[in-house]
Design an enzyme around this catalytic site. Structure first.
Site, PDB file in Angstrom:
ATOM      1  N   THR A   7     -42.400  37.144  -3.410  1.00 10.21           N
ATOM      2  CA  THR A   7     -41.133  37.226  -4.124  1.00 10.21           C
ATOM      3  C   THR A   7     -41.380  37.629  -5.567  1.00 10.21           C
ATOM      4  O   THR A   7     -42.484  37.440  -6.086  1.00 10.21           O
ATOM      5  CB  THR A   7     -40.380  35.868  -4.092  1.00 10.21           C
ATOM      6  OG1 THR A   7     -39.121  36.015  -4.730  1.00 10.21           O
ATOM      7  CG2 THR A   7     -41.171  34.769  -4.754  1.00 10.21           C
ATOM      8  N   ASN A   9     -39.031  36.400  -7.647  1.00 11.76           N
ATOM      9  CA  ASN A   9     -38.124  35.397  -8.194  1.00 11.76           C
ATOM     10  C   ASN A   9     -38.860  34.080  -8.460  1.00 11.76           C
ATOM     11  O   ASN A   9     -39.208  33.356  -7.525  1.00 11.76           O
ATOM     12  CB  ASN A   9     -36.968  35.192  -7.198  1.00 11.76           C
ATOM     13  CG  ASN A   9     -35.907  34.259  -7.709  1.00 11.76           C
ATOM     14  OD1 ASN A   9     -36.178  33.320  -8.449  1.00 11.76           O
ATOM     15  ND2 ASN A   9     -34.684  34.505  -7.272  1.00 11.76           N
ATOM     16  N   GLY A  11     -37.691  31.344  -9.550  1.00 15.19           N
ATOM     17  CA  GLY A  11     -36.907  30.212  -9.075  1.00 15.19           C
ATOM     18  C   GLY A  11     -37.212  29.860  -7.628  1.00 15.19           C
ATOM     19  O   GLY A  11     -37.262  28.692  -7.254  1.00 15.19           O
ATOM     20  N   LYS A  12     -37.432  30.880  -6.803  1.00 13.48           N
ATOM     21  CA  LYS A  12     -37.791  30.629  -5.404  1.00 13.48           C
ATOM     22  C   LYS A  12     -39.138  29.919  -5.313  1.00 13.48           C
ATOM     23  O   LYS A  12     -39.326  29.035  -4.483  1.00 13.48           O
ATOM     24  CB  LYS A  12     -37.840  31.933  -4.615  1.00 13.48           C
ATOM     25  CG  LYS A  12     -36.498  32.559  -4.348  1.00 13.48           C
ATOM     26  CD  LYS A  12     -36.667  33.811  -3.500  1.00 13.48           C
ATOM     27  CE  LYS A  12     -35.371  34.497  -3.209  1.00 13.48           C
ATOM     28  NZ  LYS A  12     -35.555  35.674  -2.326  1.00 13.48           N
ATOM     29  N   GLU A  33     -38.717  46.446   4.155  1.00 13.19           N
ATOM     30  CA  GLU A  33     -37.750  45.578   4.822  1.00 13.19           C
ATOM     31  C   GLU A  33     -37.068  46.344   5.948  1.00 13.19           C
ATOM     32  O   GLU A  33     -36.394  47.334   5.706  1.00 13.19           O
ATOM     33  CB  GLU A  33     -36.714  45.055   3.836  1.00 13.19           C
ATOM     34  CG  GLU A  33     -35.811  44.008   4.446  1.00 13.19           C
ATOM     35  CD  GLU A  33     -34.905  43.341   3.440  1.00 13.19           C
ATOM     36  OE1 GLU A  33     -33.690  43.364   3.657  1.00 13.19           O
ATOM     37  OE2 GLU A  33     -35.422  42.800   2.447  1.00 13.19           O
ATOM     38  N   ASP A  64     -35.716  35.601   3.783  1.00 14.24           N
ATOM     39  CA  ASP A  64     -34.602  36.537   3.760  1.00 14.24           C
ATOM     40  C   ASP A  64     -33.336  35.703   3.910  1.00 14.24           C
ATOM     41  O   ASP A  64     -33.305  34.761   4.707  1.00 14.24           O
ATOM     42  CB  ASP A  64     -34.712  37.583   4.865  1.00 14.24           C
ATOM     43  CG  ASP A  64     -33.828  38.783   4.586  1.00 14.24           C
ATOM     44  OD1 ASP A  64     -33.928  39.347   3.475  1.00 14.24           O
ATOM     45  OD2 ASP A  64     -33.041  39.161   5.463  1.00 14.24           O
ATOM     46  N   SER A  65     -32.335  36.029   3.117  1.00 14.59           N
ATOM     47  CA  SER A  65     -31.117  35.232   3.084  1.00 14.59           C
ATOM     48  C   SER A  65     -29.892  36.124   3.108  1.00 14.59           C
ATOM     49  O   SER A  65     -29.971  37.310   2.785  1.00 14.59           O
ATOM     50  CB  SER A  65     -31.065  34.390   1.800  1.00 14.59           C
ATOM     51  OG  SER A  65     -32.157  33.528   1.722  1.00 14.59           O
ATOM     52  N   PHE A 140     -22.952  36.013  -4.497  1.00 19.34           N
ATOM     53  CA  PHE A 140     -21.679  35.603  -3.898  1.00 19.34           C
ATOM     54  C   PHE A 140     -21.274  34.166  -4.244  1.00 19.34           C
ATOM     55  O   PHE A 140     -20.293  33.656  -3.706  1.00 19.34           O
ATOM     56  CB  PHE A 140     -21.743  35.777  -2.371  1.00 19.34           C
ATOM     57  CG  PHE A 140     -21.807  37.216  -1.949  1.00 19.34           C
ATOM     58  CD1 PHE A 140     -20.702  38.044  -2.090  1.00 19.34           C
ATOM     59  CD2 PHE A 140     -22.964  37.742  -1.411  1.00 19.34           C
ATOM     60  CE1 PHE A 140     -20.749  39.373  -1.698  1.00 19.34           C
ATOM     61  CE2 PHE A 140     -23.025  39.069  -1.013  1.00 19.34           C
ATOM     62  CZ  PHE A 140     -21.914  39.890  -1.162  1.00 19.34           C
ATOM     63  N   HIS A 164     -29.754  26.498   1.327  1.00 17.35           N
ATOM     64  CA  HIS A 164     -30.122  27.011   2.648  1.00 17.35           C
ATOM     65  C   HIS A 164     -31.612  27.316   2.698  1.00 17.35           C
ATOM     66  O   HIS A 164     -32.262  27.070   3.700  1.00 17.35           O
ATOM     67  CB  HIS A 164     -29.283  28.245   3.004  1.00 17.35           C
ATOM     68  CG  HIS A 164     -29.261  29.311   1.957  1.00 17.35           C
ATOM     69  ND1 HIS A 164     -28.697  29.125   0.714  1.00 17.35           N
ATOM     70  CD2 HIS A 164     -29.732  30.577   1.965  1.00 17.35           C
ATOM     71  CE1 HIS A 164     -28.818  30.232   0.004  1.00 17.35           C
ATOM     72  NE2 HIS A 164     -29.443  31.126   0.737  1.00 17.35           N
TER      73      HIS A 164
END
Length: 179
Positions: A7, A9, A11-12, A33, A64-65, A140, A164
């Site tokens: 990643t 990110n 934060g992840k 991907e 993957d989200s 979102f 999640h």
């Protein structure tokens, strides 16, 4: 144990560190991907490719989200990032606003790859699509409501409690502990 989280990110990586009893390191690799409606298939393929690219002995994890809206047959699902970039959250809200059932879920698949082994773990948070509210979060979050509050209205700590991704990582942690 050391794990490489594929990643960009930070934060992840912090979230994974909270759930996993392992030294989690960020691995910045841009895997190809695949296009699929199945988050687990996308994550598993990314984990296989990333494990090979890493070239070491450490296992890798890939996630993957997506946001899945029930009455839109799961749209935008695994295409959430693309849909956010091209249509935007306002347009997705417009698509969902006239639905009889605006139930939705944020879903995540985490894939673990160690040599020949690839395991996937999935987490989900149920909610519904609402008119945009709140100033926090990203993506979102302003149109996804869980228990009366949008993700954009929640504190980061509260959102992470519901995560999640966290639910999928918790399953991975249990699996690793049993190995």
């Amino acid at each position: 144990m050391s794990l490489l989280f594929v990643t960009t990110n930070d934060g992840k990586v912090r979230e994974a560190t909270d759930y996993l009893d392992a030294d989690v390191e960020q691995f910045d690799y841009d895997y190809a991907e695949i296009q699929s409606d199945d988050l687990a298939e996308i994550a598993a393929r990314g984990a296989r490719e990333s494990r090979e690219a890493a070239g070491g002995d450490d296992p890798v994890i890939v996630d993957d989200s997506g946001l899945f809206i029930s009455d839109l047959d799961g749209f935008p699902g695994p295409y959430s990032s693309y849909v956010e970039d091209t249509l935007g959250i306002e347009r997705v809200w417009e698509l969902a606003s006239d639905l009889d059932d605006r139930s939705a879920a944020f879903r995540c698949a985490v894939a673990y790859a160690d040599g020949e082994t690839v395991e996937t773990f999935e987490g989900a948070v149920p909610g519904r699509i609402v008119a945009p509210r709140g100033t926090g979060g990203f993506g979102f979050d302003p149109i996804f409501e869980h228990d009366g509050e949008t993700y954009a209205e929640m504190s980061t700590a509260r959102k992470n409690e519901l995560s999640h991704r966290g639910r999928a990582l918790e399953q991975l942690a249990d699996w690793l502990a049993a190995e």
